[in-house]
Scaffold this motif. Structure first.
Motif, PDB file in Angstrom:
ATOM      1  N   THR A  16       0.831  -1.203   0.000  1.00 11.13           N
ATOM      2  CA  THR A  16       0.000   0.000   0.000  1.00 11.13           C
ATOM      3  C   THR A  16       0.870   1.259   0.000  1.00 11.13           C
ATOM      4  O   THR A  16       0.426   2.321  -0.455  1.00 11.13           O
ATOM      5  CB  THR A  16      -0.913   0.011   1.227  1.00 11.13           C
ATOM      6  N   ALA A  17       2.090   1.144   0.520  1.00 13.18           N
ATOM      7  CA  ALA A  17       2.995   2.292   0.531  1.00 13.18           C
ATOM      8  C   ALA A  17       3.750   2.443  -0.787  1.00 13.18           C
ATOM      9  O   ALA A  17       4.334   3.497  -1.040  1.00 13.18           O
ATOM     10  CB  ALA A  17       3.994   2.159   1.684  1.00 13.18           C
ATOM     11  N   ALA A  18       3.729   1.378  -1.592  1.00 12.73           N
ATOM     12  CA  ALA A  18       4.424   1.425  -2.883  1.00 12.73           C
ATOM     13  C   ALA A  18       3.599   0.663  -3.906  1.00 12.73           C
ATOM     14  O   ALA A  18       3.931  -0.461  -4.287  1.00 12.73           O
ATOM     15  CB  ALA A  18       5.827   0.833  -2.768  1.00 12.73           C
ATOM     16  N   PRO A  19       2.488   1.225  -4.369  1.00 11.98           N
ATOM     17  CA  PRO A  19       1.633   0.513  -5.333  1.00 11.98           C
ATOM     18  C   PRO A  19       2.291   0.428  -6.706  1.00 11.98           C
ATOM     19  O   PRO A  19       3.266   1.113  -7.006  1.00 11.98           O
ATOM     20  CB  PRO A  19       0.368   1.383  -5.374  1.00 11.98           C
ATOM     21  N   TRP A  20       1.736  -0.421  -7.509  1.00 14.20           N
ATOM     22  CA  TRP A  20       2.185  -0.582  -8.894  1.00 14.20           C
ATOM     23  C   TRP A  20       0.979  -0.962  -9.733  1.00 14.20           C
ATOM     24  O   TRP A  20      -0.113  -1.224  -9.205  1.00 14.20           O
ATOM     25  CB  TRP A  20       3.295  -1.633  -8.999  1.00 14.20           C
ATOM     26  N   CYS A  21       1.159  -1.016 -11.046  1.00 16.65           N
ATOM     27  CA  CYS A  21       0.066  -1.394 -11.937  1.00 16.65           C
ATOM     28  C   CYS A  21       0.655  -2.176 -13.099  1.00 16.65           C
ATOM     29  O   CYS A  21       1.603  -1.713 -13.755  1.00 16.65           O
ATOM     30  CB  CYS A  21      -0.677  -0.150 -12.448  1.00 16.65           C
ATOM     31  N   ASP A  22       0.088  -3.379 -13.331  1.00 13.68           N
ATOM     32  CA  ASP A  22       0.565  -4.188 -14.455  1.00 13.68           C
ATOM     33  C   ASP A  22       0.186  -3.563 -15.793  1.00 13.68           C
ATOM     34  O   ASP A  22       0.724  -3.951 -16.832  1.00 13.68           O
ATOM     35  CB  ASP A  22      -0.027  -5.601 -14.358  1.00 13.68           C
ATOM     36  N   GLU A  23      -0.728  -2.633 -15.782  1.00 17.16           N
ATOM     37  CA  GLU A  23      -1.125  -1.922 -16.995  1.00 17.16           C
ATOM     38  C   GLU A  23      -0.711  -0.450 -16.911  1.00 17.16           C
ATOM     39  O   GLU A  23      -1.471   0.451 -17.270  1.00 17.16           O
ATOM     40  CB  GLU A  23      -2.641  -2.053 -17.205  1.00 17.16           C
ATOM     41  N   TRP A  24       0.497  -0.229 -16.437  1.00 17.69           N
ATOM     42  CA  TRP A  24       0.982   1.146 -16.240  1.00 17.69           C
ATOM     43  C   TRP A  24       1.019   1.938 -17.549  1.00 17.69           C
ATOM     44  O   TRP A  24       0.970   3.167 -17.542  1.00 17.69           O
ATOM     45  CB  TRP A  24       2.363   1.123 -15.592  1.00 17.69           C
ATOM     46  N   GLN A  25       1.072   1.229 -18.694  1.00 10.23           N
ATOM     47  CA  GLN A  25       1.101   1.943 -19.986  1.00 10.23           C
ATOM     48  C   GLN A  25      -0.194   2.724 -20.243  1.00 10.23           C
ATOM     49  O   GLN A  25      -0.222   3.588 -21.116  1.00 10.23           O
ATOM     50  CB  GLN A  25       1.333   0.953 -21.132  1.00 10.23           C
ATOM     51  N   ALA A  78       4.077   6.630  -5.081  1.00  6.37           N
ATOM     52  CA  ALA A  78       3.672   7.220  -3.801  1.00  6.37           C
ATOM     53  C   ALA A  78       2.294   6.709  -3.398  1.00  6.37           C
ATOM     54  O   ALA A  78       1.466   6.380  -4.254  1.00  6.37           O
ATOM     55  CB  ALA A  78       3.667   8.742  -3.924  1.00  6.37           C
ATOM     56  N   PRO A  79       2.002   6.614  -2.085  1.00  8.24           N
ATOM     57  CA  PRO A  79       0.676   6.140  -1.648  1.00  8.24           C
ATOM     58  C   PRO A  79      -0.473   6.958  -2.217  1.00  8.24           C
ATOM     59  O   PRO A  79      -1.556   6.424  -2.463  1.00  8.24           O
ATOM     60  CB  PRO A  79       0.747   6.269  -0.118  1.00  8.24           C
ATOM     61  N   GLY A  80      -0.281   8.233  -2.429  1.00  8.40           N
ATOM     62  CA  GLY A  80      -1.330   9.053  -3.030  1.00  8.40           C
ATOM     63  C   GLY A  80      -1.013   9.437  -4.460  1.00  8.40           C
ATOM     64  O   GLY A  80      -1.585  10.395  -4.980  1.00  8.40           O
ATOM     65  N   GLY A  81      -0.153   8.666  -5.126  1.00 13.95           N
ATOM     66  CA  GLY A  81       0.266   8.978  -6.472  1.00 13.95           C
ATOM     67  C   GLY A  81      -0.666   8.433  -7.534  1.00 13.95           C
ATOM     68  O   GLY A  81      -1.785   7.978  -7.238  1.00 13.95           O
ATOM     69  N   PRO A  82      -0.227   8.424  -8.772  1.00 12.48           N
ATOM     70  CA  PRO A  82      -1.105   8.036  -9.886  1.00 12.48           C
ATOM     71  C   PRO A  82      -1.514   6.570  -9.876  1.00 12.48           C
ATOM     72  O   PRO A  82      -2.492   6.215 -10.530  1.00 12.48           O
ATOM     73  CB  PRO A  82      -0.260   8.355 -11.126  1.00 12.48           C
ATOM     74  N   LEU A  83      -0.804   5.728  -9.128  1.00 12.06           N
ATOM     75  CA  LEU A  83      -1.138   4.301  -9.096  1.00 12.06           C
ATOM     76  C   LEU A  83      -1.763   3.888  -7.770  1.00 12.06           C
ATOM     77  O   LEU A  83      -1.865   2.687  -7.483  1.00 12.06           O
ATOM     78  CB  LEU A  83       0.140   3.462  -9.335  1.00 12.06           C
ATOM     79  N   SER A  84      -2.214   4.854  -6.997  1.00 12.55           N
ATOM     80  CA  SER A  84      -2.715   4.521  -5.657  1.00 12.55           C
ATOM     81  C   SER A  84      -4.003   3.711  -5.697  1.00 12.55           C
ATOM     82  O   SER A  84      -4.335   3.025  -4.720  1.00 12.55           O
ATOM     83  CB  SER A  84      -2.941   5.813  -4.860  1.00 12.55           C
ATOM     84  N   ALA A  85      -4.747   3.754  -6.793  1.00 11.87           N
ATOM     85  CA  ALA A  85      -5.985   2.972  -6.892  1.00 11.87           C
ATOM     86  C   ALA A  85      -5.748   1.648  -7.614  1.00 11.87           C
ATOM     87  O   ALA A  85      -6.713   0.931  -7.904  1.00 11.87           O
ATOM     88  CB  ALA A  85      -7.055   3.774  -7.624  1.00 11.87           C
ATOM     89  N   CYS A  86      -4.504   1.307  -7.879  1.00 10.41           N
ATOM     90  CA  CYS A  86      -4.194   0.068  -8.603  1.00 10.41           C
ATOM     91  C   CYS A  86      -3.668  -0.983  -7.627  1.00 10.41           C
ATOM     92  O   CYS A  86      -4.044  -0.993  -6.454  1.00 10.41           O
ATOM     93  CB  CYS A  86      -3.192   0.364  -9.708  1.00 10.41           C
TER      94      CYS A  86
END
Length: 223
Positions: A121-130, A176-184
């Motif tokens: 949760t402190a370092a989210p990621w997204c497999d579809e980041w593209q 970031a926890p509140g960054g662009p990937l926070s909902a992923c």
């Protein structure tokens, strides 16, 4: 009365006789002068004659091609300069897709396996980041900086500068926890992908609403 300057013996001037040693010295000087004159004449003839192919001197650097003088016979044309790199969001169509494919290879094969760390949760990621345009822009800028700082011209400290000034800052902003990937994805076992809604367009970019003019008369108003 002044003495007479008339030559004696009926006007004949007696010849001047030099010693034999003086004559030999004069003859030697004359011969030397003639030899020098002949040598100078030969040099002038040699310079004025155009040398043939067999007598032309070799090129001073036969192993190096002079590519900087376009149009000269016998020289290859200069190679075109490489295109200037552009931010990926300024590209369109196939050019954008090709750049994104190359970027994805670098992110998936090098960046994340090396610096990805654990997804939390402190370092989210997204497999579809593209699909996240802001993340694509961050990753592309980080990739271009990596290419610049790994070049030998960047010096021995080039990659250290990339780690300190680019990698750490970009990864902290993207993950970031509140960054662009926070909902992923915030858990490795629960893949997720959601695009966050951005701010609405500013009032300046909206079409102007119809407003009554100052001299309009409201309905029902009369005399």
């Amino acid at each position: 009365m002044p003495e007479s300057t008339d030559p004696p013996d009926g006007g004949m001037i007696p010849p001047i006789r030099l010693p034999d040693s003086g004559l030999e010295s004069i003859e030697a000087s004359v011969r030397k002068l003639l030899d020098q004159t002949a040598e100078q004449a030969r040099q002038l003839d040699s310079l004025s004659a155009e040398p043939g192919p067999a007598h032309r001197p070799p090129a001073p650097f036969p192993g190096f091609g002079m590519t900087g003088f376009a149009g000269m016979p016998g020289l290859p044309p200069p190679s075109p300069a490489p295109p200037e790199p552009k931010p990926i969001l300024e590209l369109d169509g196939e050019e954008y897709e090709n750049e994104l494919d190359s970027l994805s290879d670098w992110v998936d094969d090098f960046l994340m396996p090396t610096y990805g760390a654990e997804v939390t949760t402190a370092a989210p990621w997204c497999d579809e980041w593209q699909e996240h345009r802001d993340v694509v822009a961050w990753m592309h800028a980080l990739w271009m900086a990596y290419q610049q700082h790994k070049d030998p011209e960047a010096g021995l400290a080039g990659l250290f500068v990339w780690h300190r000034d680019f990698l750490t800052h970009a990864m902290a902003a993207v993950r970031a926890p509140g960054g662009p990937l926070s909902a992923c994805k915030t858990d490795p076992d629960r893949p997720s992908h959601r695009l966050l809604a951005g701010p609405a367009p500013s009032a300046r970019s909206k079409p102007e609403a119809d407003t009554p003019t100052a001299d309009a008369t409201p309905d029902g108003a009369g005399a």
